[in-house]
Design a protein around this motif. Structure first.
Motif, PDB file in Angstrom:
ATOM      1  N   ASP A   1       0.847  -1.195   0.000  1.00  0.00           N
ATOM      2  CA  ASP A   1       0.000   0.000   0.000  1.00  0.00           C
ATOM      3  C   ASP A   1       0.883   1.247   0.000  1.00  0.00           C
ATOM      4  OD1 ASP A   1      -2.237   1.605   0.093  1.00  0.00           O
ATOM      5  OD2 ASP A   1      -2.434   1.469   2.272  1.00  0.00           O
ATOM      6  N   ALA A   2       1.793   1.293  -0.964  1.00  0.00           N
ATOM      7  CA  ALA A   2       2.729   2.419  -1.043  1.00  0.00           C
ATOM      8  C   ALA A   2       2.028   3.649  -1.616  1.00  0.00           C
ATOM      9  CB  ALA A   2       3.926   2.043  -1.905  1.00  0.00           C
ATOM     10  N   ALA A   3       2.237   4.779  -0.962  1.00  0.00           N
ATOM     11  CA  ALA A   3       1.633   6.045  -1.401  1.00  0.00           C
ATOM     12  C   ALA A   3       2.744   7.078  -1.532  1.00  0.00           C
ATOM     13  CB  ALA A   3       0.562   6.504  -0.428  1.00  0.00           C
ATOM     14  N   PRO A   4       3.403   7.157  -2.692  1.00  0.00           N
ATOM     15  CA  PRO A   4       4.477   8.144  -2.874  1.00  0.00           C
ATOM     16  C   PRO A   4       3.969   9.557  -2.597  1.00  0.00           C
ATOM     17  CG  PRO A   4       4.476   6.556  -4.669  1.00  0.00           C
ATOM     18  CD  PRO A   4       3.224   6.303  -3.875  1.00  0.00           C
ATOM     19  N   PRO A   5       4.732  10.336  -1.850  1.00  0.00           N
ATOM     20  CA  PRO A   5       4.274  11.688  -1.500  1.00  0.00           C
ATOM     21  C   PRO A   5       4.200  12.588  -2.731  1.00  0.00           C
ATOM     22  CG  PRO A   5       6.576  11.383  -0.858  1.00  0.00           C
ATOM     23  CD  PRO A   5       6.076  10.044  -1.300  1.00  0.00           C
TER      24      PRO A   5
END
Length: 373
Positions: A280-284
């Motif tokens: 669940d990666a959410a790049p800023p």
């Protein structure tokens, strides 16, 4: 919540790990569920999440796979919702994995969570990996049999069950109880009332997976290009015969490739640090700049590791999600593998190294670490 496991790990590893199943009554005292059945059901609505519904009525088993749109068709008995890798998608649930880090991180896989109504379960079966089953809300009866050869059958294409077995453990589990089951021991569990269960599973790669993984690595790195040669060849009576010395030489070529410690360690670090489930990666947005990272950390902000992210050390190299961390700041890289929460003190003087700061910035911009709010 900070979960504290009441367990003598040295005694457990000596007496039970990969040897015998055991029920740990009140392994977690005053256990509080990290999520609710509604939250679990919500996760199973998402396309990225691996989930399934298992039900049985009138002797017939049914399995359906998510994402699900509704649960209105379900009755009040005889079904279970199972969701894989919940630790990837729900940060409070990921904390349930931390007490089990007395077992090496590379062996740990994911947290599967199930919600079952009365009578719900997946039937008698066996697994080829170790598992700790934590009882949450509700009560569930578990039976575990001896590790003997049992006939397996498939009542549904997506289910593999075993024949009935005599139980060596037959217990009702209540919140905070933990059941450890080594590979190959048949077991079955079914709910006595609405219940949540948390299964901490472990990886156990087989030789086929290892050979296949190393072959992919060899191809991608163009290893093993040296060809067979036989400058000492002499005539033989049987031209169709492959002689033992030739077989030994061919096998030696393959063993030499696998036997190179540098390549083997590099491959294994990449191989074993890859997650089997989506993260669940959410790049800023917008991405951070190294200077911003430096200012935030030195101002006292802490970094949190993404749930389910595999960060491992193999020899003198550290790996994250299938890639090596290329840096000379090994103490700081080691801190990233060792701790799930990172402080300025853990990184130390590495923060003054522009190349390490650039690496850390890239990891944060990938969504692998994020600043605690």
């Amino acid at each position: 919540m900070d979960y504290q496991l009441d367990l003598d790990w040295n005694d457990f590893l000596a007496r039970y790990w990969q040897k015998r199943p055991v029920l740990l009554k009140r392994g977690f005292k005053n256990f509080i569920d990290p999520l609710s059945p509604d939250e679990l059901a919500g996760l199973a609505l998402e396309s990225e999440v691996d989930s399934r519904l298992v039900s049985h009525q009138d002797g017939r088993w049914q399995v359906s796979h998510g994402p699900f749109e509704s649960y209105d068709h379900l009755g009040e008995t005889n079904w279970s919702l199972l969701v894989q890798a919940v630790d990837h998608w729900h940060e409070p649930s990921s904390r349930l994995m931390r007490p089990f880090r007395h077992i090496p991180d590379w062996r740990m896989d994911d947290l599967m969570v199930s919600f079952s109504v009365p009578g719900g379960g997946v039937g008698p079966h066996l697994d080829q990996y170790d598992v700790f089953i934590i009882q949450g809300t509700g009560r569930r009866r578990w039976r575990v049999g001896e590790k003997i050869a049992l006939k397996q059958h498939s009542p549904h294409p997506d289910l593999l069950q075993v024949a009935p077995f005599d139980a060596i453990i037959d217990e009702e589990m209540e919140p905070g109880d933990i059941l450890y089951i080594p590979p190959g021991f048949p077991h079955e569990g079914y709910s006595l009332e609405n219940a949540l269960n948390y299964s901490v599973g472990f990886r156990a790669p087989n030789a086929r997976e290892l050979v296949s993984g190393f072959a992919d690595y060899a191809l991608s790195h163009e290893l093993g290009s040296q060809r067979y040669s036989d400058a000492d060849l002499v005539t033989r009576e049987h031209p169709a015969e492959v002689q033992q010395s030739e077989l030994d030489k061919l096998r030696g070529m393959m063993l030499e490739l696998v036997g190179d410690p540098q390549h083997f360690n590099s491959w294994f670090g990449e191989f074993i640090s890859q997650s089997r489930h989506e993260l669940d990666a959410a790049p800023p947005e917008p991405p951070y700049q190294p200077g911003e990272i430096y200012e935030l950390i030195t101002a006292g902000e802490t970094l949190q590791r993404l749930g389910g992210l595999r960060v491992l050390r193999v020899g003198d190299s550290c790996y994250v999600n299938g890639e090596a961390m290329v840096t000379e700041q090994m103490q700081a890289a080691d801190a990233l593998t060792r701790h799930t929460t990172i402080t300025q003190e853990m990184l130390g003087e590495a923060l003054e190294d522009p190349s390490f700061l650039a690496l850390l910035c890239a990891l944060i911009n990938n969504g692998y670490w994020y600043f605690n709010d």
